[in-house]
Scaffold this active site. Structure first.
Site, PDB file in Angstrom:
ATOM      1  CD  GLU A 146      -2.917   1.150   2.309  1.00 38.58           C
ATOM      2  OE1 GLU A 146      -3.844   1.974   2.268  1.00 38.58           O
ATOM      3  OE2 GLU A 146      -2.793   0.294   3.204  1.00 38.58           O
ATOM      4  CD  GLU A 242      -8.385   2.058   4.736  1.00 41.47           C
ATOM      5  OE1 GLU A 242      -7.714   1.233   5.373  1.00 41.47           O
ATOM      6  OE2 GLU A 242      -7.869   2.832   3.891  1.00 41.47           O
TER       7      GLU A 242
END
Length: 291
Positions: A146, A242
């Protein structure tokens, strides 16, 4: 393409009640997939999670952020070894749940660093990720790294930076995980990085988050450009919503994530809205082909 939700949208703990609430909430909101953070690798019951996932017909991925004690960029070989060992246990959990992706900040600690990386630390992380990717592949799992902002890692903060890091790993199956929340801070726009990473054959995972971590479409993220870029490059991997609120996550995690103000209280309403927003956005850009 699977549209998913991060489990922390629903629960801050992942014992039996927490797993049940997050998995059932994700399914009820209309998602295809749940991303489960492996916050406590030792006590997490992946076999229980697998049964609940099967009962709710949900796909699964897993994620985490390393700590100072498991930082793969450490110059201390013992700390690197501890991080590598923990990530191997994470792979076991992913395999047990039937997942095929382990993503997140799995190459360094997820924290504010007070100095740049060292060349030796970066080499440590690249070597460890290479070894882990080989073990992951044996389980049918891939690693996706990420890209986060400068306050959560000092290794790389842009898509191109991630590509430079991955170039030092002698494997083709390690991918880049882009996140609109972090891109909105660090990238020049939300269009070109998608093309850059995809052109390198490395776009493997996507997080959708608003600039303030709240309801999608109420902040400054240019989702139109981002969705169009995903369409342009024919992205078909997971897209996961998210968002965080201390109404759900613990005080400790709230402090780690910098949740100083809550933009939502109702997980179910937030998630249902996000599911519609993402699917509508993707549908809209697909219609461009008929113009």
């Amino acid at each position: 393409m699977l549209i998913g939700a991060h489990a922390l949208v629903f629960s801050g703990t992942f014992d039996r009640p927490g797993l049940q609430h997050s998995i059932e909430g994700t399914k009820h909101a209309g998602f295809d997939l749940i991303e489960i953070p492996l916050m406590d690798v030792t006590s997490f019951d992946s076999a229980l999670a697998a049964r609940m996932l099967q009962d709710n017909d949900l796909a699964v991925t897993a994620s985490l952020g390393l700590t100072a004690d498991t930082d793969l960029t450490s110059e201390d070989p013992a700390i690197v070894a501890a991080g590598e060992d923990m990530l191997e246990r994470c792979l076991d959990h992913v395999a047990t749940m039937g997942g095929d992706v382990l993503c997140g900040v799995i190459y360094s600690a997820m924290r504010k660093y007070m100095a740049p990386t060292t060349a030796r630390g970066v080499r440590h992380a690249q070597a460890a990720i290479g070894r882990l990717a080989e073990k992951a592949a044996q389980r049918g799992i891939r690693l996706s790294l990420e890209v986060v902002n400068r306050y959560e890692s000092n290794v790389f903060n842009t898509g191109r930076g991630a590509l430079d890091f991955i170039a030092g790993i002698d494997r083709e199956d390690v991918s880049v995980h882009l996140d609109t929340y972090h891109m909105n801070i660090e990238e020049s726009d939300l269009f070109q990085p998608v093309h850059d990473v995809a052109a390198a054959g490395r776009l493997g995972y996507v997080h959708i988050g608003e600039s303030h971590r709240g309801y999608l479409g109420t902040g400054s993220v240019d989702f139109g450009s981002f969705f169009r870029a995903l369409h342009d490059v024919h992205y078909s991997g997971p897209i996961v919503f998210e968002s965080f609120s201390s109404a759900v996550v613990s005080e400790e995690l709230s402090n780690t994530l910098g949740i100083w103000r809550n933009l939502w209280q109702d997980s179910d309403d937030l998630a249902a809205h996000a599911n519609r927003f993402i699917r509508d956005g993707l549908h809209a850009v697909r219609t461009i082909d008929s113009h």
